[in-house]
Design a protein around this motif. Structure first.
Motif, PDB file in Angstrom:
ATOM      1  N   THR A 143       4.669  -8.075   2.003  1.00  0.00           N
ATOM      2  CA  THR A 143       3.272  -7.910   2.427  1.00  0.00           C
ATOM      3  C   THR A 143       3.093  -6.829   3.486  1.00  0.00           C
ATOM      4  OG1 THR A 143       3.523  -9.643   4.108  1.00  0.00           O
ATOM      5  CG2 THR A 143       2.795 -10.319   1.898  1.00  0.00           C
ATOM      6  N   GLU A 145       2.713  -3.569   3.153  1.00  0.00           N
ATOM      7  CA  GLU A 145       1.634  -2.649   2.787  1.00  0.00           C
ATOM      8  C   GLU A 145       0.273  -3.321   2.928  1.00  0.00           C
ATOM      9  OE1 GLU A 145       4.309  -3.131   1.079  1.00  0.00           O
ATOM     10  OE2 GLU A 145       5.343  -1.206   0.781  1.00  0.00           O
ATOM     11  N   LYS A 146       0.190  -4.605   2.526  1.00  0.00           N
ATOM     12  CA  LYS A 146      -1.088  -5.314   2.596  1.00  0.00           C
ATOM     13  C   LYS A 146      -1.520  -5.482   4.053  1.00  0.00           C
ATOM     14  CE  LYS A 146      -4.579  -7.671   1.013  1.00  0.00           C
ATOM     15  NZ  LYS A 146      -5.214  -7.924   2.302  1.00  0.00           N
ATOM     16  N   ARG A 147      -0.577  -5.872   4.925  1.00  0.00           N
ATOM     17  CA  ARG A 147      -0.930  -6.034   6.336  1.00  0.00           C
ATOM     18  C   ARG A 147      -1.300  -4.685   6.963  1.00  0.00           C
ATOM     19  NH1 ARG A 147       0.024 -10.652   9.170  1.00  0.00           N
ATOM     20  NH2 ARG A 147       0.992 -12.373   8.027  1.00  0.00           N
ATOM     21  N   GLU A 149      -2.821  -2.242   5.365  1.00  0.00           N
ATOM     22  CA  GLU A 149      -4.199  -1.971   4.927  1.00  0.00           C
ATOM     23  C   GLU A 149      -5.198  -2.769   5.747  1.00  0.00           C
ATOM     24  OE1 GLU A 149      -4.518  -2.674   0.784  1.00  0.00           O
ATOM     25  OE2 GLU A 149      -3.135  -1.072   0.189  1.00  0.00           O
ATOM     26  N   ASP A 150      -4.868  -4.043   6.015  1.00  0.00           N
ATOM     27  CA  ASP A 150      -5.761  -4.850   6.856  1.00  0.00           C
ATOM     28  C   ASP A 150      -5.888  -4.239   8.246  1.00  0.00           C
ATOM     29  OD1 ASP A 150      -6.004  -6.493   4.702  1.00  0.00           O
ATOM     30  OD2 ASP A 150      -4.544  -7.974   5.420  1.00  0.00           O
TER      31      ASP A 150
END
Length: 1162
Positions: A143, A145-147, A149-150
């Motif tokens: 995660t 990359e997802k974090r 982006e957030d």
């Protein structure tokens, strides 16, 4: 701000700066694994919006540069992501405290921050937190990359709020003055209520809002704010911030015109942009930003959707040309401030990248030249290396390759600056290698064989010397030898004499420890340095594989020697085979070498060095056959001219041997010099076939050897040579002894001859022999002798030479065969009477005794032993030099009609050109005695010839015969037939001793020979000697009239006249009409045709002959009546009609009709 970012580009103005750093002890490998994944999130699309947010990541950023964040917001660190290792709960408080300490470094500008913790599990890791993310391992962190982006979205929220806060017009609120660090002390005590101060605050704030809009993805809004800021700041002469506003305007315009970017970071941006909605794509397409904006149309959320008010406004986006002009203006403003040198330098770099895309190299070079002279603070050595390397890359970007190489070389020298405690020689060497293409320098010596030298030789030599020195300091002597060898090989033409001595001395010092080899050297980065053969030490200009001596050269045996040589293909011609033969012909030589014989290769070399050159271990490089090369050692004087060097060797087996080149050892460097890599070398081929052993033959004759060597047109000089002197038409025998001096038995022999003299035409066989008697003595064992007899017969053109006619033309003589002015003259005045008084003038007219020279070669093809089994033979030639002394000439050839139409008289004017008395005789004629220099006429009565009965030549039966050659062959055949019937011979009956010695020239007192009329008879004479195709017979009272005597008839009695035609031609002829005209010859040149009272025709005087078929006859009859006695002649005349005009006049020759009318008996 003191640390420039050389990687800056115009589109970086729209990015948010996020710093990613490790906290605590984190391995470099793990950190960069996470950093790479984090930095992959370089742009995101904002939710519920068509805007795109771009992120720029750095793992190191000087805090002092962060202080310039208000000046240009893309320099402000707005986000911080830290990576740390924590494996126990008790270490967590300390780790989190370090995270806070790290945040404080950029705390004044941070919008948000994150902590990525790896290794911590348990209760702490399970607690939900927004600013901390826990991962068990570096492999189990899906995660990240997802974090990230957030995290970026949280930055956008803060950014958007600041933009709205700054962009909203709050009446009554005082606008703060934004400053750069060095300005703060300058604004102390200023009147903050002045109009000038307020405009300064408004202009700087407008510029700041333009930066925020650009970062927030609102390109149109940023353009409007930048334009407003430029107007405000220009009015108050705020040059530093005016430059920043202009640079921001340029950046926004560049982003508009070049959405692909100018810094090469286009891949991710384009991919991401392709996923945007169609409306967003259209909004950001090139040219779409040239929307006319009204500053009053701006709202808190951006541009007013009602675009009707925007039409007719001024353009906000700069054109490509204006972008550069504004960059120049901005840089000029920056240059006014010493503390803004970093900003000025970065602006120059950005402008260069834009100009590179616009392909405006010259203008880009001006910006780069300005960047070179911008003074920064005292830079460290590492920063200097970085600066020069970036300048090199930028010059490469705009196509200035040599300038790029210059700065790359400066960076290399900076790596080993004296101030560095541990010089980086490997880095220096690596950078020097990268400069080679810019200076048109390649480390492959083959590239220097192509045309003229490219680049500046002096700079290239300096660079090569630096490579030699750097490789030596690296502790790699083999590399030093390779570079020094390359320098000597490729730059020899540019080295002075002293430099040549110094380089060779250094090379000898290096090779004494590490000899030069032909092995490629592979560098750590994978670059391969090819070997450097010394093809210029010495320089080779010509390579020639020498053939064996002519008498020892093997040849492929033909079927004439009894060998049926099989072919590889059953086809007579194949285009594939022909193509392959064409390729082989370029390398394979036509001659062969013999197994066990010493073979030679000649090289023409010279020494270009100003001192004596010693070449050791020089030998041949071959393949295909076991070959024993015999190395040679040379010592060439200084700057010698072309010097022949012969390299020898012995082939030990049979097959095809290929000479690839030669090997040498010079200055301790071993070189394999291949022929293909030698520039300007002439070679006739490199492959030779080696065949088995053959016998050897030696010949000897009783004739004296000739001092003149024969040179056939085919090439090789003939040896031995013998000479003999003969009269024209004389025949002599030559006895040759054949001795086998080899070790193999001589089993096969073939003898051929070739006449080398082409200007003299020969008739008959010049050389003839019978080989059967010699072959009866074969096989000829070693040491044995066999004899061989050759007949030499000289028969040239016996016609008079042109220079002779100059003295005899007054006597009416000619070789043309046309009528003479006095046809019955028998003796002609000798030529000596017509000689001029001046001997020099006599020499100009020519000499009767001119000696002609004939040269011929007897070729003996012989074979035996194992070479014969393989289908090979050797050729041995004997040169024959024959001096032909004139004997007799025919000065004129003509014909006279005989009494019979089937015969004629051949008139020959014979001239004795010798100094002796001789006789000339023909078949069935008496001998004619001619004194020296005397000319007499011979009259020979001959039967006319039927040339149609001669056999056809093989060429006439061929399908592709040349008509001209066929006619010449027919002419020769007719001349040969006539000459054989005449059988004219001459014989010398007395010798004059005043010019030639008897024993010296003519051993025999009775020389004799043949005189031929071949070549003398022209077409007119041949027609006179040829039986006409139409045979005419005239019969009077049944008796043929083809005699000299007159035919008797009676007066008053009808005389029956019959004309008979026999057609011997292959075509049908006729019909014809003939008129008989009687006349009387008064023997004084007067003919009387008015005989109406003396001769009367019984019937018509015109006769009609029907058409005659081939081999057929046609006859016509008539009668006439003589009224008086006397001698009468009948002239039969043909009527000119279509039938007679188609045929030549020579076909209508009728016999003369002579009638004698007598009184009738009672």
């Amino acid at each position: 701000m003191s640390v420039p970012d050389y990687m800056q580009c115009a589109e970086d103005h729209q990015t948010l700066l996020v710093v990613v750093q490790p906290v605590g002890i984190v391995s470099e490998e793990n950190f960069f694994r996470i950093y790479k994944r984090i930095s992959s999130v370089s742009q995101i699309s904002v939710r519920d919006s068509q805007r795109v947010l771009y992120i720029r990541y750095r793992h190191h950023y000087p805090p002092e540069n962060n202080e310039w964040g208000d000046f240009q917001t893309h320099r402000k660190v707005v986000g911080l992501i830290t990576v740390t290792d924590c494996f126990s709960a008790k270490d967590w408080p300390q780790t989190f405290e370090k995270f806070h300490v790290q945040k404080e470094i950029y705390g004044s500008t941070l919008y948000d921050s994150r902590l990525f913790v790896f290794g911590l599990q348990g209760e702490i890791a399970e607690q939900p937190r927004t600013d901390v993310a826990f991962y068990p391992t570096y492999d189990d962190c899906e995660t990240v990359e997802k974090r990230t982006e957030d995290f970026i979205e949280s930055l956008f929220i803060v950014l958007e709020s600041k933009r709205l806060d700054r962009a909203t017009d709050k009446s009554g609120d005082k606008i703060p003055l934004l400053c750069v660090p060095f300005e703060k002390k300058d604004f102390v005590g200023l009147d903050t209520d002045s109009r000038h101060y307020k405009k300064r605050c408004q202009g700087r704030m407008r510029k700041h809002v333009g930066d925020l809009c650009l970062q927030a993805g609102m390109l149109q809004d940023s353009l409007v704010h930048y334009h407003m800021s430029v107007e405000l700041l220009r009015s108050v002469n705020d040059f530093l911030w005016l430059g920043a506003a202009l640079e921001g305007l340029c950046s926004a315009s560049v982003i508009s015109h070049y959405p692909g970017g100018t810094g090469g970071k286009t891949g991710a941006r384009r991919v991401q942009g392709s996923s945007l909605p169609a409306e967003a794509a259209n909004r950001h397409r090139p040219g779409a930003q040239e929307v006319l904006i009204d500053p009053g149309a701006l709202t808190a959320n951006g541009i007013n959707p009602d675009t009707s008010t925007e039409i007719g406004r001024a353009k906000n986006c700069l054109s490509p040309e204006d972008i550069i002009d504004k960059y120049k203006e901005a840089i000029s403003y920056y240059s006014k401030y010493k503390n803004a040198s970093v900003v000025e330098l970065e602006a120059c770099v950005k402008a260069v990248r834009v100009l590179a895309i616009q392909k405006r190299s010259m203008e880009a070079s001006e910006f780069l030249q300005n960047a070179v002279y911008i003074n920064l603070r005292q830079l460290s050595e590492e920063e200097k290396i970085q600066r020069y390397s970036i300048l090199s890359e930028l010059y490469e970007l705009i196509g200035f390759h040599r300038k790029s190489a210059f700065f790359k070389r400066v960076a290399a020298m900076q790596c080993v600056a004296p101030s560095i405690a541990e010089p980086g020689w490997r880095a220096c060497y690596k950078l020097l290698l990268e400069t080679l293409p810019g200076y048109s320098l390649s480390l492959d010596p083959k590239d220097f064989n192509k045309g003229t030298h490219r680049g500046w030789a002096a700079v290239q030599m300096r660079l090569l010397h630096e490579l030699v020195y750097a490789s030596r300091r690296m502790g790699n002597p083999a590399l030093s030898v390779r570079h020094l060898s390359f320098l000597l090989q490729t730059m020899m033409d540019f080295l002075s004499d002293q430099e040549k001595k110094d380089v060779t001395q250094s090379l000898e010092n290096y090779t004494s420890k590490c000899p030069g080899t032909m092995e490629p050297i592979t560098l750590p980065d994978g670059l391969i340095l090819p070997p450097v053969p010394f093809t210029k030490l010495p320089i080779v200009r010509h390579v020639k594989l020498l053939n064996l001596p002519p008498s020892l050269r093997p040849q492929k045996m033909k079927s004439l020697l009894g060998q049926n040589m099989s072919t590889k293909s059953p086809f007579i011609y194949s285009p594939i085979i022909a193509h392959n033969r064409g390729e082989e012909r370029g390398k394979k030589i036509d001659f062969q070498w013999v197994q066990g014989d010493v073979c030679e290769v000649q090289l023409m070399v010279y020494n270009p060095m100003p001192f004596e050159l010693r070449v050791e271990n020089m030998g041949l490089l071959t393949s295909g056959v076991e070959f024993e090369s015999l190395p040679a050692a040379l010592s060439l004087p200084a700057e010698s001219g072309l010097y022949p060097v012969t390299l020898v060797g012995v082939p030990q087996t049979t097959g095809t041997i290929t000479v690839h080149g030669y090997h040498t050892t010079v200055f301790g460097v071993f070189s394999d010099c291949l022929l293909d890599n030698l520039p300007g070398v002439k070679t006739g081929g490199s492959s030779v076939e080696v065949i088995p052993a053959l016998p050897r033959l030696q010949i000897s004759t009783s004739l004296p050897r000739s001092a003149r060597a024969l040179q056939p047109p085919s090439g090789d000089e003939v040896s031995p040579n013998v000479s003999v002197r003969l009269y024209h038409g004389e025949t002599q025998q030559l006895v040759i002894e054949l001795e086998n001096i080899g070790m193999e038995p001589l089993e096969k022999l073939e003898v051929t001859s070739k006449v080398l003299t082409t200007k003299e035409k020969l008739y008959g066989d010049f050389l003839s022999w019978k080989l059967e008697e010699t072959l009866a003595q074969f096989p000829l064992q070693p040491g044995k002798i066999a004899t061989f007899t050759v007949n030499i017969k000289v028969k040239l053109d016996f016609s008079c030479q042109e220079n002779l006619l100059q003295d005899l033309s007054d006597d009416g003589l000619s070789v043309s065969g046309f009528p003479l002015s006095s046809p019955f003259r028998q003796v002609v005045r000798p030529r000596v009477d017509g000689k001029p008084a001046n001997p020099s003038e006599s020499g100009k007219a020519g000499d009767f005794s001119h000696v002609k020279t004939l040269e011929a070669v007897l070729n003996f093809k012989y074979s035996g032993g194992p070479g014969h089994a393989e289908g090979y033979h050797r050729d041995l030639s004997l040169g024959l030099h024959v001096e032909v002394e004139p004997s007799v000439f025919f000065t004129r050839v003509s014909t006279l009609p005989a009494t019979s139409t089937r015969q004629c008289h051949l008139l020959l004017d014979v001239f004795n050109s010798t100094e002796h008395e001789l006789t000339v005789s023909a078949r069935s004629n008496e001998e004619l005695i001619l004194h020296a220099g005397e000319c007499q006429r011979m009259a020979i009565q001959v039967d006319k010839f039927n040339f149609e009965s001669l056999p056809e030549s093989p060429r006439e039966k061929g399908q592709f015969a040349n008509p001209k050659q066929l006619e010449e062959e027919r002419q020769e055949a007719r001349g040969l037939e006539i000459n054989s019937k005449l059988d004219i011979h001459w014989k010398i009956i007395s010798l004059c001793r005043n010019k030639f010695s008897l024993t010296e020239v003519h051993p025999s007192l009775k020389c004799q020979g043949e005189a031929s009329v071949e070549g003398l008879l022209n077409q007119l004479v041949l027609e006179h000697l040829q039986l006409a195709p139409l045979q005419w017979d005239v019969l009077v009272d049944g008796q043929p009239c083809d005699q000299e005597a007159a035919t008797a008839c009676s007066v008053g009695d009808p005389v029956r006249l019959e004309v008979r035609l026999t057609n011997r031609s292959p075509r049908s002829v006729g019909p014809f009409a003939l008129t008989v005209v009687p006349y009387q010859d008064h023997q004084n040149g007067v003919h009387s045709y008015d005989l109406r009272d003396a001769v009367s025709f019984v019937g018509s005087s015109t006769f009609h002959l029907e058409a005659a078929q081939p081999s057929g006859q046609s006859t016509c009859l008539g009668a006439l009546l003589f009224l008086y006695t006397g001698d009468f002649f009948l002239h039969i005349r043909f009527h000119e009609d279509s039938s007679s005009k188609e045929l030549p006049p020579s076909w209508f020759r009728l016999p003369s009709v002579h009638l004698s009318a007598l009184e009738g008996q009672a």
